[in-house]
Write a protein that holds these residues in place. Structure first.
Motif, PDB file in Angstrom:
ATOM      1  N   LEU A   1      11.919  -2.773  -3.927  1.00 32.30           N
ATOM      2  CA  LEU A   1      10.483  -2.974  -4.145  1.00 32.30           C
ATOM      3  C   LEU A   1       9.975  -2.114  -5.297  1.00 32.30           C
ATOM      4  N   ALA A   2      10.542  -0.928  -5.449  1.00 32.10           N
ATOM      5  CA  ALA A   2      10.120  -0.020  -6.520  1.00 32.10           C
ATOM      6  C   ALA A   2      10.423  -0.595  -7.902  1.00 32.10           C
ATOM      7  N   ARG A   3      11.337  -1.551  -7.984  1.00 30.09           N
ATOM      8  CA  ARG A   3      11.698  -2.164  -9.262  1.00 30.09           C
ATOM      9  C   ARG A   3      10.708  -3.247  -9.707  1.00 30.09           C
ATOM     10  N   LEU A   4       9.865  -3.705  -8.787  1.00 28.50           N
ATOM     11  CA  LEU A   4       8.952  -4.806  -9.103  1.00 28.50           C
ATOM     12  C   LEU A   4       7.711  -4.323  -9.849  1.00 28.50           C
ATOM     13  N   ALA A   5       7.225  -5.164 -10.745  1.00 22.93           N
ATOM     14  CA  ALA A   5       5.952  -4.897 -11.415  1.00 22.93           C
ATOM     15  C   ALA A   5       4.825  -5.079 -10.398  1.00 22.93           C
ATOM     16  N   PRO A   6       3.700  -4.394 -10.584  1.00 18.51           N
ATOM     17  CA  PRO A   6       2.586  -4.520  -9.641  1.00 18.51           C
ATOM     18  C   PRO A   6       2.056  -5.953  -9.555  1.00 18.51           C
ATOM     19  N   VAL A   7       1.793  -6.387  -8.321  1.00 18.62           N
ATOM     20  CA  VAL A   7       1.178  -7.681  -8.039  1.00 18.62           C
ATOM     21  C   VAL A   7       0.249  -7.500  -6.846  1.00 18.62           C
ATOM     22  N   ASP A   8      -0.513  -8.538  -6.545  1.00 15.57           N
ATOM     23  CA  ASP A   8      -1.404  -8.473  -5.382  1.00 15.57           C
ATOM     24  C   ASP A   8      -0.630  -8.443  -4.069  1.00 15.57           C
TER      25      ASP A   8
END
Length: 163
Positions: A88-95
């Protein structure tokens, strides 16, 4: 990061539910990313392609980029599977991040349930499952939606995560 999962046994309709939820929630103007857990070896690359050749030669990570998408493949090469938190830490911010699978993790989830699988309802033993989406009537101490009530399930998830 707001997280919500879709879980259930094999052939319960998880992927179809995920696909329809992503469409519904993004259609309401929210950004969504997904994480899918696979219990088997899988490949997103094709033999003979440049990126496949890089991996086969021993590269630990291969990043492929174009005007349409970016993909990062990581070869574990015997290392343990990364925990969900690390992924999850690898993902770009999303809603919202929708997570398919990861039954044993403690994030809130909706269980996809189809009677034809013959599998038991996971929700009876797992409090992290906040609702069930089923193709049959189910008596339970939390919300039960029809498996095809995508608008209702999406609304429930969005309220649960505060969107």
């Amino acid at each position: 990061m707001r997280l919500y999962g879709v879980t259930g046994w094999k052939n319960a309709g998880k992927t179809t539910l995920m696909e329809r939820l992503v469409s519904e929630i993004t259609g309401r103007g929210f950004s969504v990313s997904t994480v899918k857990h696979a219990h088997h070896a899988f490949d997103v690359d094709h033999p003979g392609r440049d990126s496949w050749r890089h991996r086969e030669a021993g590269a630990r990570e291969v990043l492929v980029a174009s005007h349409a998408r970016v993909a990062l493949m990581t070869e574990l090469r015997g290392a343990p599977e990364p925990p969900l938190e690390e992924l999850l830490a690898r993902l770009a911010p999303v809603d919202l991040v929708l997570i398919e699978g990861y039954k044993r993790e403690r994030h809130p989830k909706v269980e996809a349930f189809r009677a034809v699988t013959g599998s038991p309802l996971i929700a009876r033993e797992d409090a992290s499952i906040r609702a069930v989406a089923a193709d049959v009537a189910v008596a339970l101490d939390r919300p039960v939606f029809a498996l095809d009530d995508i608008a209702g399930i999406a609304g429930f998830i969005l309220r649960e995560v505060g969107l």
